[in-house]
Scaffold this motif. Structure first.
Motif: not given
Length: 993
Positions: A778, A784, A866
């Motif tokens: 992370r 992420i 992400s």
């Protein structure tokens, strides 16, 4: 005229036109007698510590096969869990949290003053061929129990010595009594079982992998169901199976049967002025929810007790016999029933696999060769049984002299002989050559290395206890003095002999002679002794102020001579402040007591931890091991664990404060407690540099702290002559903490786990049982990090912490409605918080069967929130929004691959739940119906156990109560393809003559 009411003193009055009667609370109900350590009976209001007493009727009402299951969720501060719903399996009982990292955390069981061995007969390897045949307390017939008292704190348990460091479960059995009738009682009934919790499956995609259909597969990663007819499986005799490509929604649930149990119990009792007798017989036959009798349990018990008094001398004896015969459907990875079932594609009708005469259902032609097998075949052809005979009991002599003195001698014994058999067929010989799942598959074949095995192990346990007690009991004006001194001698012996063979010549015959190899024989024995002297002094003033002092000194054979003896004292006090209140205030505050206690208990070491031990030698050579005996020559080598001649016992110190109050003539009451327990000098095996010649050393280091609050509230909101409504709520919150560990461990040590995967740790400053697992990388904002090429998460360099094993709190809610002879009761068990490992979840993600794997209809998607990690020219790191979707072929990897998927969270589940533990509806036939019969009472009841379970929405997989790793600390790790739990419902008839 006599005026009476429940919980109040009866009063006789003269009949007049107008009569006003005021009834006072019945003092007897507020001064119940409790059986405490060494069988000493004490007034409940005198106790300065927490002790919960339960009568036998409550224990047997729900008709469980053992004495502890019926108490789950009912006792504050006590966590009772069934490790498995398979008939006869163990219970885990943890009182006030886990205190020992390496020793037992289970309480000591004491039956009629004699310790009962509670060892669990379960597999040491929960990953492979797991089983649980139950623990020692299962030998007690619930219908024989008069009452049970659970002693929690160190001050309450000190008289029982080191084994009582984790609490004591005191069981007092029934004895002969004077009364009307013949003294004959019968209990019998039948019970049915069904699956309680099955995983929630997706029903949109079927057999295949990476989005494509295949004919040979154990996964449901194929295309969306379209109703077409599809060939599947291997070809046999120019034929192949065909099926519609649709979901069989209940394919796994339909695999399980309706379990059936019947039980009978018969007792005879009676008494004269000088003698008593009690004799009972019981029988249980239970075949669980798994097809065939692979999960069957049969238990038979006999008990005989009696006493006779001659002058001031009383002789009493107890003889108990228990026989059990178990079969257990093994769990774990590989060719186990559960693991194979969870890997069944959604479009396979599991029930169609039951016909083992169908070649397509046999291992050689089974529809998938990928390390799984027809679960029906596994149940029919594998062997896993246990049977045992157990004798336990006592002889006791009591002599009263000089009015205030009493001498007691008691000898108790407990002896068990058990035999375990395990067998697996030589699948290689049966199916490798000439079958598509064998020949040509090499190491990929499920038969590779499956050459068959058989083992038989005979175990023997024997325990002898001797107690010498001298007690003094005398009132002195407003004072009452009670004193006790005694000696306890304990000897425990355990041995086993195991013989095993591999490579079975006749593939299906389980016998030691069925192999060209010499059987491997393992023999083990241990003997330990513990001697202790103890004393107790209790003084009271005006039945209002109580002070008790206890002390014990033990000598243990498992400790070095210099540290062999250890001393631990305790002190308790209680003050009944309600005795100072006037009668008007007592109508509101009926009873009030404050109490406090402090105590210590020791816990000695396991056997053979002082010096290294020798074992048969084996040496690593290229492509294998060189094992002795070799060529008629034997050899031994020193073990790799270095003993310690300075070991000292683990010591637990605990203090407790409590408040008991009752209001409105006992219509409302509560019992609140706060405790603080510290367990120091933990005995651990500390890793060493292999260059020293040892891998680890036994040493005293480490400290565990448990603090908590317990609350029990009882009330009767409605109470009339014919109707009452009773409600009880208990609440427990425990804070555990690892206070210290050896510096050499770097502040943490693994309790249990899988190499390179999810593990449970003890970490200094953290609660005991923290889970660490693979994690996704992370960025500093917590987003992420995804691979820019595949869109899949990038694995982090280090494991992440996800939580710990401990419930944030536990609650129990019980309610009972009674109208004349009809009673309806229900019990809820509530546990909030904590996490555990689940292989079932892991497997269902891997196979694409879990409902979560149908996310976004398995269309390509970009992982929400992400980023991509970018290394700039100057070496600095920056993050940009991820725009790469996960491809259809990679969706399966997203849910399973720990190095390119969603990380350790795929293995962990929230272990919170709410269970409807018990519902009992009973009817006592009116006495007038029985007046002209030999019957003294008849009760008909219908009951249900584990009827419903509610879990967080994230846990769609298992009952979080299950475990594959035993009934102690490591059992909190979780489950490894465990069998599903069951709900039970039945009817029972109780008759007294």
């Amino acid at each position: 005229m006599v005026v009476s009411f429940i919980g109040l003193e009866s009063q006789e009055v003269t009949i007049k036109p107008t009569v006003k009667v005021v009834l006072r609370s019945d003092a007897e109900q507020l001064d119940e007698v409790v059986v405490t350590a060494m069988g000493i009976k004490r007034s409940e209001k005198a106790l300065g510590y927490s002790a919960t007493s339960v009568n036998g009727e409550k224990i047997s009402a729900s008709r469980t096969s053992d004495v502890m299951s019926s108490l789950a969720g009912k006792v504050a501060g006590v966590q009772i869990s069934a490790t498995s719903s398979d008939p006869g399996a163990s219970n885990s009982v943890i009182i006030r949290g886990v205190s020992s990292l390496s020793g037992s955390n289970q309480p000591l069981y004491v039956v009629d003053g004699v310790p009962l061995d509670n060892s669990s007969v379960s597999s040491s390897d929960g990953l492979n061929s797991g089983f649980d045949f139950g623990n020692g307390a299962n030998a007690v017939n619930p219908d024989d129990v008069e009452n049970m008292t659970i002693l929690k704190g160190a001050a309450a348990t000190a008289l029982y010595g080191s084994r009582a460091a984790n609490g004591v479960v005191m069981i007092t059995t029934k004895s002969g009594k004077k009364g009307k009738g013949l003294g004959i009682e019968y209990n019998g009934g039948v019970q049915w079982s069904s699956v309680l919790r099955m995983p929630e499956m997706q029903n949109e995609f079927g057999m295949g992998w990476s989005g494509s259909h295949t004919t040979l597969e154990n996964g449901s990663w194929g295309p969306r169901f379209d109703g077409s007819m599809q060939l599947y499986g291997n070809v046999y005799n120019n034929s192949q199976k065909i099926k519609p490509y649709v979901a069989v929604e209940d394919n796994m649930k339909n695999f399980f049967d309706t379990g059936f149990r019947y039980n009978n119990s018969l007792s005879f009792n009676g008494a004269t002025d000088k003698s008593t007798y009690f004799v009972s017989f019981s029988q249980i036959s239970d075949d669980g929810i798994i097809p065939t009798d692979a999960d069957s349990y049969n238990k038979y018990t006999f008990s005989g007790r009696g006493s006779h008094k001659i002058g001031n001398l009383t002789f009493s004896t107890s003889l108990n016999y228990a026989y059990q015969d178990n079969k257990f459907a093994t769990t774990g990875q590989g060719l186990s029933m559960a693991n194979s079932l969870w890997q069944t594609p959604r479009d396979i009708n599991v029930e169609s696999l039951a016909d083992l005469n169908d070649p397509f259902n046999t291992p050689g032609y089974y529809y998938t060769p990928y390390g799984v097998m027809n679960p029906y075949y596994i149940l029919e052809h594998n062997l896993n049984t246990y049977n045992s005979e157990r004798f336990y009991g006592k002889f006791q002599l009591d002599y009263d002299f000089l009015k205030y003195f009493k001498f007691t001698y008691r000898m108790g014994w407990d002896s068990t002989t058990g035999q375990t058999e395990y067998g697996a067929e030589n699948l290689y010989a049966l199916y490798y050559e000439g079958t598509p799942n064998g020949e040509g598959m090499g190491a990929s074949s499920p038969f590779a290395g499956q050459y068959g095995e058989y083992s038989i192990m005979t175990t023997r346990r024997r325990e002898i206890n001797q107690d010498f007690l001298l007690s003094f009991d005398m009132p002195i004006n407003d004072f009452h003095v009670n004193a006790l001194v005694g000696f306890n001698g304990n000897e425990r012996k355990y041995s086993y002999q195991k013989s095993a063979v591999n490579n079975l010549t006749i593939p299906t015959w389980f016998n030691l002679s069925n192999s060209s190899q010499t059987p491997t024989v393992t023999q083990y024995s241990e003997l330990r002794r513990l001697m202790g002297v103890f004393g107790q002094f209790e003084g009271s003033w005006k039945n209002m102020l109580y002070l008790t002092v206890t002390a014990r000194n033990d000598w243990s054979s498992t400790l070095p001579k210099g540290n062999r003896d250890f001393f631990y004292p305790g002190v308790t006090g209680s003050f009944i402040f309600s005795e100072l209140l006037n009668d008007e205030i007592k109508d509101i505050i009926t009873f009030g007591k404050v109490r406090a206690s402090w105590g210590k208990t020791g816990n000695d070491a396991d056997v053979y931890m002082l010096s290294p031990v020798y074992g048969s030698a084996q040496y690593s050579i290229p492509f294998g091991y060189l094992k002795f005996p070799l060529g008629g020559v034997n050899s031994y080598t020193l073990g790799n664990i270095l003993g310690s001649n300075t070991l000292s016992p683990e010591m637990t110190t605990e203090y407790e404060f409590g408040l008991n109050m009752a209001f409105f003539n006992n219509r409302l009451s509560f019992d609140a407690a706060y405790y603080n327990r510290n367990s120091d000098k933990q005995i651990m095996s500390l890793s060493m540099d292999p260059a020293t010649g040892y891998g680890s050393q036994n040493i005293n280091l480490g400290k565990i702290s448990n603090k908590g609050v317990e609350l029990l509230v009882s009330g009767t909101p409605i109470q009339t002559r014919d109707f009452s409504w009773d409600v009880t709520v208990n609440f427990t919150k425990n804070w555990s903490k690892v206070v210290s560990l050896p510096e050499e461990l770097g502040g943490e040590t693994v309790i249990y786990g899988l190499n390179g995967s999810t593990s449970m740790y003890a970490i200094v400053g953290q609660p005991l049982g923290v889970f660490k697992a693979e994690a996704v990388e992370r960025d500093p904002q917590g987003r992420i990090v995804a691979d820019a090429n595949t869109g899949l998460p990038v694995a982090a360099a280090e494991f992440a912490t996800y939580g710990d094993m401990n419930n944030r709190y536990q609650m129990g809610v019980s309610t009972t409605l009674t109208y004349k002879g009809v009673s309806l009761s229900a019990d809820f068990d509530i546990r909030q918080g904590g996490i555990m490992y689940s292989k079932t979840k892991n497997t269902l993600y891997f196979t694409g069967n879990a409902i979560q794997t149908a996310y976004n209809d398995r269309n390509t998607f970009i992982i929400p929130n992400s980023v991509n990690k970018v290394t700039n020219a100057d070496g600095s790191i920056s993050y940009v929004e991820n725009t790469t979707p996960v491809s259809s072929a990679d969706i399966c990897n997203y849910y399973y691959d720990p190095m390119g998927g969603i990380g350790g969270e795929i293995d962990l589940i929230d272990k919170s739940y709410v269970k409807l533990r018990t519902v009992v509806l009973s009817w006592d036939l009116p006495k007038k119906w029985l007046a002209k019969t030999p019957l003294q009472g008849v009760r008909i009841s219908a009951y249900g156990n584990n009827l419903f379970i509610w879990t967080p929405s994230s846990n769609t997989f298992i009952d979080p109560e299950t475990t594959s790793f035993g009934n102690d600390l490591s059992g909190n790790y979780g489950e490894y393809s465990s069998n599903p739990t069951s709900r039970n419902f039945g009817i029972n008839l109780n008759m007294k003559f």
